[in-house]
Scaffold this motif. Structure first.
Motif, PDB file in Angstrom:
ATOM      1  N   ILE A 317      21.659 -28.064  11.681  1.00 27.53           N
ATOM      2  CA  ILE A 317      21.467 -26.818  11.471  1.00 27.53           C
ATOM      3  C   ILE A 317      20.433 -26.443  10.571  1.00 27.53           C
ATOM      4  CG2 ILE A 317      22.937 -24.959  10.365  1.00 27.53           C
ATOM      5  CD1 ILE A 317      25.431 -26.281  11.689  1.00 27.53           C
ATOM      6  N   CYS A 318      19.779 -25.378  10.599  1.00 23.32           N
ATOM      7  CA  CYS A 318      19.117 -24.872   9.635  1.00 23.32           C
ATOM      8  C   CYS A 318      19.532 -23.365   9.336  1.00 23.32           C
ATOM      9  CB  CYS A 318      17.415 -24.699  10.326  1.00 23.32           C
ATOM     10  SG  CYS A 318      16.403 -23.769   8.968  1.00 23.32           S
ATOM     11  N   GLN A 319      20.443 -23.210   8.501  1.00 22.83           N
ATOM     12  CA  GLN A 319      21.251 -22.108   8.289  1.00 22.83           C
ATOM     13  C   GLN A 319      20.195 -20.418   7.858  1.00 22.83           C
ATOM     14  OE1 GLN A 319      24.720 -22.720   6.261  1.00 22.83           O
ATOM     15  NE2 GLN A 319      24.984 -20.526   5.886  1.00 22.83           N
ATOM     16  N   PRO A 320      20.641 -19.645   8.809  1.00 27.73           N
ATOM     17  CA  PRO A 320      19.526 -18.420   8.538  1.00 27.73           C
ATOM     18  C   PRO A 320      20.080 -17.645   7.023  1.00 27.73           C
ATOM     19  CG  PRO A 320      21.136 -18.052  10.066  1.00 27.73           C
ATOM     20  CD  PRO A 320      21.140 -19.561   9.947  1.00 27.73           C
ATOM     21  N   LYS A 334      27.694 -29.032  25.677  1.00 29.83           N
ATOM     22  CA  LYS A 334      27.539 -29.394  24.306  1.00 29.83           C
ATOM     23  C   LYS A 334      26.085 -29.405  23.691  1.00 29.83           C
ATOM     24  CE  LYS A 334      28.908 -34.213  23.904  1.00 29.83           C
ATOM     25  NZ  LYS A 334      29.778 -35.149  23.169  1.00 29.83           N
ATOM     26  N   ASP A 335      25.104 -29.342  24.948  1.00 34.29           N
ATOM     27  CA  ASP A 335      23.574 -29.651  24.584  1.00 34.29           C
ATOM     28  C   ASP A 335      23.084 -27.910  24.556  1.00 34.29           C
ATOM     29  OD1 ASP A 335      23.907 -32.251  25.407  1.00 34.29           O
ATOM     30  OD2 ASP A 335      23.687 -32.256  27.333  1.00 34.29           O
ATOM     31  N   LEU A 336      23.146 -27.482  23.428  1.00 34.77           N
ATOM     32  CA  LEU A 336      22.875 -26.215  23.138  1.00 34.77           C
ATOM     33  C   LEU A 336      21.801 -26.033  22.077  1.00 34.77           C
ATOM     34  CD1 LEU A 336      26.620 -24.812  23.144  1.00 34.77           C
ATOM     35  CD2 LEU A 336      24.865 -24.553  24.954  1.00 34.77           C
ATOM     36  N   GLU A 337      21.121 -25.066  22.379  1.00 31.48           N
ATOM     37  CA  GLU A 337      19.826 -24.656  21.220  1.00 31.48           C
ATOM     38  C   GLU A 337      20.104 -23.150  21.068  1.00 31.48           C
ATOM     39  OE1 GLU A 337      15.225 -23.391  21.877  1.00 31.48           O
ATOM     40  OE2 GLU A 337      15.939 -25.079  23.055  1.00 31.48           O
ATOM     41  N   ALA A 338      20.408 -22.925  19.798  1.00 31.85           N
ATOM     42  CA  ALA A 338      20.490 -21.673  19.537  1.00 31.85           C
ATOM     43  C   ALA A 338      19.418 -21.012  18.357  1.00 31.85           C
ATOM     44  CB  ALA A 338      22.021 -21.365  18.842  1.00 31.85           C
ATOM     45  N   ARG A 339      18.813 -19.985  18.484  1.00 26.81           N
ATOM     46  CA  ARG A 339      17.794 -19.476  17.587  1.00 26.81           C
ATOM     47  C   ARG A 339      18.307 -18.298  16.766  1.00 26.81           C
ATOM     48  NH1 ARG A 339      11.976 -20.917  20.274  1.00 26.81           N
ATOM     49  NH2 ARG A 339      12.721 -22.615  21.435  1.00 26.81           N
ATOM     50  N   ILE A 347      11.931 -16.120  14.272  1.00 24.73           N
ATOM     51  CA  ILE A 347      13.190 -17.020  14.022  1.00 24.73           C
ATOM     52  C   ILE A 347      13.371 -17.431  12.644  1.00 24.73           C
ATOM     53  CG2 ILE A 347      13.988 -19.381  14.660  1.00 24.73           C
ATOM     54  CD1 ILE A 347      11.942 -19.267  17.376  1.00 24.73           C
ATOM     55  N   SER A 348      14.205 -17.256  12.044  1.00 20.06           N
ATOM     56  CA  SER A 348      14.728 -17.380  10.629  1.00 20.06           C
ATOM     57  C   SER A 348      16.083 -18.549  10.300  1.00 20.06           C
ATOM     58  CB  SER A 348      15.171 -16.495   9.933  1.00 20.06           C
ATOM     59  OG  SER A 348      16.134 -15.626  10.355  1.00 20.06           O
ATOM     60  N   GLY A 349      16.327 -19.058  11.524  1.00 13.53           N
ATOM     61  CA  GLY A 349      17.303 -20.165  11.530  1.00 13.53           C
ATOM     62  C   GLY A 349      17.292 -20.652  12.916  1.00 13.53           C
ATOM     63  N   PHE A 350      18.160 -21.959  13.043  1.00  9.66           N
ATOM     64  CA  PHE A 350      18.587 -22.402  14.304  1.00  9.66           C
ATOM     65  C   PHE A 350      19.842 -23.449  14.316  1.00  9.66           C
ATOM     66  CE2 PHE A 350      14.875 -25.007  12.633  1.00  9.66           C
ATOM     67  CZ  PHE A 350      15.606 -26.330  12.871  1.00  9.66           C
ATOM     68  N   ALA A 351      20.279 -23.692  15.467  1.00 12.71           N
ATOM     69  CA  ALA A 351      21.288 -24.671  15.472  1.00 12.71           C
ATOM     70  C   ALA A 351      21.072 -25.440  16.803  1.00 12.71           C
ATOM     71  CB  ALA A 351      22.614 -24.044  15.223  1.00 12.71           C
ATOM     72  N   LEU A 352      21.122 -26.746  16.600  1.00 18.75           N
ATOM     73  CA  LEU A 352      20.912 -27.606  17.877  1.00 18.75           C
ATOM     74  C   LEU A 352      22.192 -28.691  17.879  1.00 18.75           C
ATOM     75  CD1 LEU A 352      17.355 -28.531  17.234  1.00 18.75           C
ATOM     76  CD2 LEU A 352      18.095 -27.052  18.984  1.00 18.75           C
ATOM     77  N   THR A 353      22.824 -28.792  19.226  1.00 24.59           N
ATOM     78  CA  THR A 353      23.747 -29.741  19.700  1.00 24.59           C
ATOM     79  C   THR A 353      23.546 -30.814  20.648  1.00 24.59           C
ATOM     80  OG1 THR A 353      24.929 -28.174  20.744  1.00 24.59           O
ATOM     81  CG2 THR A 353      25.839 -28.277  18.395  1.00 24.59           C
ATOM     82  N   GLY A 354      24.200 -31.874  20.799  1.00 27.02           N
ATOM     83  CA  GLY A 354      23.925 -32.669  21.683  1.00 27.02           C
ATOM     84  C   GLY A 354      22.770 -33.249  21.791  1.00 27.02           C
ATOM     85  N   LYS A 359      15.233 -31.653  19.843  1.00 26.18           N
ATOM     86  CA  LYS A 359      14.304 -30.418  19.611  1.00 26.18           C
ATOM     87  C   LYS A 359      13.833 -29.878  18.181  1.00 26.18           C
ATOM     88  CE  LYS A 359      15.032 -28.503  24.242  1.00 26.18           C
ATOM     89  NZ  LYS A 359      15.382 -27.000  25.042  1.00 26.18           N
ATOM     90  N   LYS A 360      14.613 -30.649  17.356  1.00 21.97           N
ATOM     91  CA  LYS A 360      14.551 -30.186  15.988  1.00 21.97           C
ATOM     92  C   LYS A 360      13.004 -29.936  15.391  1.00 21.97           C
ATOM     93  CE  LYS A 360      14.635 -33.323  12.573  1.00 21.97           C
ATOM     94  NZ  LYS A 360      14.985 -34.339  11.503  1.00 21.97           N
ATOM     95  N   ASN A 361      12.093 -30.957  15.650  1.00 25.18           N
ATOM     96  CA  ASN A 361      10.699 -30.763  15.105  1.00 25.18           C
ATOM     97  C   ASN A 361      10.012 -29.454  15.648  1.00 25.18           C
ATOM     98  OD1 ASN A 361      10.980 -32.940  13.570  1.00 25.18           O
ATOM     99  ND2 ASN A 361       9.921 -34.278  14.963  1.00 25.18           N
ATOM    100  N   LEU A 362      10.305 -29.361  16.997  1.00 29.98           N
ATOM    101  CA  LEU A 362       9.662 -27.983  17.493  1.00 29.98           C
ATOM    102  C   LEU A 362      10.285 -26.676  16.904  1.00 29.98           C
ATOM    103  CD1 LEU A 362       8.416 -26.572  19.991  1.00 29.98           C
ATOM    104  CD2 LEU A 362      10.375 -26.792  21.141  1.00 29.98           C
ATOM    105  N   LEU A 363      11.595 -26.599  16.723  1.00 28.80           N
ATOM    106  CA  LEU A 363      12.180 -25.402  16.058  1.00 28.80           C
ATOM    107  C   LEU A 363      11.790 -25.079  14.748  1.00 28.80           C
ATOM    108  CD1 LEU A 363      14.239 -23.400  17.266  1.00 28.80           C
ATOM    109  CD2 LEU A 363      13.962 -25.372  18.810  1.00 28.80           C
TER     110      LEU A 363
END
Length: 372
Positions: A317-320, A334-339, A347-354, A359-363
């Motif tokens: 999580i990168c909390q906005p 549970k393989d989700l990408e949220a921007r 894009i001022s925050g994101f969350a990744l699961t599964g 994709k962390k470095n990309l985000l």
């Protein structure tokens, strides 16, 4: 202190702490059970080793009673050994007083302790309390609450989680993602009680027996742990006349409203925001060490994602910090990408699961830095 010593070997350093001084990695507190680590095994360095490594004077179990901003002097008292205050002058003073667990307004029978785990001493008390017990109720479904629930379940305990929110980590991720985390932990055995809060605790023979929720549900449990968040420790700064808002107010060089007094970490308000994680404190320490050793260095925070330690569902999580914006979610199961797209379309925050945590470095490369 470590960052200062990396730049300057000569400046005298004094570290004062209300508790025992010892080095440990705080994020491990919420996963130490599954790591099979005792409290003693979490200690990385003793006070004696730290003093030698840092060439510093360490004052453990010592309380600072007063800061004289005009004379640049503090007064302190050592636990059980000092009948009166001792004065110490400083060239520069750094306040790193941290934050304390938010206290839950609660009505219960005989004042049973509700535990929190904010430092190693708290964790020691927690381990003693759950010895030979099986059932733990956690108040709070944020980062720490979810990590602790995962740690308990994978270590053979029963875990109930209570929170007013509609889904886990609601402030940090969209509902679709929170629902998948709820489902994944529930399949491991975590019992969720969302949209409600604790109302009373019943005890017998000084032991917790059950709790009653605001929705009328009664839960049998042995231990209650609060993980509803932290509030900055600002009392000392406020009593010295240092400007305080939500936390201790600082400028771009981590300086407070008084010359030669600085602050960093969980006690600080960074541009009206609280950032209670390890990474911001580490970045602040690096910049402040340069400032204190003669090179004024403004504070800059890059994108700082946080890994939430849950075996059932890897999460980053990168909390906005933006209040206005929308979540855009991609993926299935549970393989989700949220921007989080703010009102400027960035894009001022994101969350990744599964599997999407890969994709962390990309985000990180696409996200707006926290402080820039």
């Amino acid at each position: 202190a470590r960052e200062i010593r990396g730049i300057c070997k000569k400046t005298p350093l004094v570290i004062i702490d209300h508790d025992l001084i010892r080095a440990y990695y705080k994020p491990n507190l919420s996963k130490a059970l599954s790591l099979n680590k005792t409290p003693d095994q979490l200690v990385m360095k003793s006070a004696e080793t730290l003093a030698a490594d840092l060439d510093a004077t360490l004052l453990s179990q010592t309380t600072v009673t007063h800061i004289d901003t005009e004379l640049k002097r503090i007064s302190y008292r050592v636990k059980d050994t000092s009948p009166s205050d001792v004065n110490l002058c400083f060239r520069s003073l750094v306040l790193a007083t941290g934050a304390s667990p938010i206290q839950l307004p609660l009505v219960h029978n005989l004042g049973v302790d509700i535990l929190s785990i904010n430092d190693l001493s708290d964790y020691e008390a927690f381990r003693q309390r759950i010895e030979s017990k099986k059932r733990v109720l956690i108040i709070g479904a944020g980062f720490v609450g979810c990590e602790l629930a995962s740690d308990l379940i994978t270590s053979g305990y029963e875990a109930d989680v209570v929170d007013l929110s509609e889904w886990p980590m609601q402030r940090s991720m969209p509902e679709a993602m929170g629902s998948e985390i709820r489902k994944a932990l529930q399949e491991q055995g975590v019992k969720w009680h969302l949209g409600t809060t604790l109302e009373t605790v019943t005890e017998k023979d000084d032991q917790v027996k059950s709790v009653r929720l605001a929705n009328g549900t009664t839960i049998e449990t042995d231990v209650v742990v609060s993980a509803i968040g932290l509030t900055p420790n600002t009392r000392l700064a406020r009593s010295a006349g240092i400007e305080v808002g939500r936390g201790i107010v600082i400028n771009a060089e981590s300086q407070t409203s008084h010359n030669d007094i600085y602050a960093l970490g969980d006690c600080v308000e960074y541009q009206h925001n609280l950032l209670p994680f390890i990474a911001p404190a580490t970045h602040a320490a690096k910049a402040l060490a340069k400032t204190l050793t003669g090179i004024k260095t403004p504070l800059r925070f890059p994108v700082l994602p946080v890994a939430v330690k849950m075996s059932a569902c890897p999460t980053v999580i990168c909390q906005p910090l933006d209040k206005k914006g929308v979540w855009e979610v991609q993926g299935t199961g549970k393989d989700l990408e949220a921007r989080f797209i703010n009102e400027n379309g960035l894009i001022s925050g994101f969350a990744l699961t599964g599997q999407c945590v890969e994709k962390k470095n990309l985000l990180v490369s696409e996200c707006v830095p926290v402080l820039h």
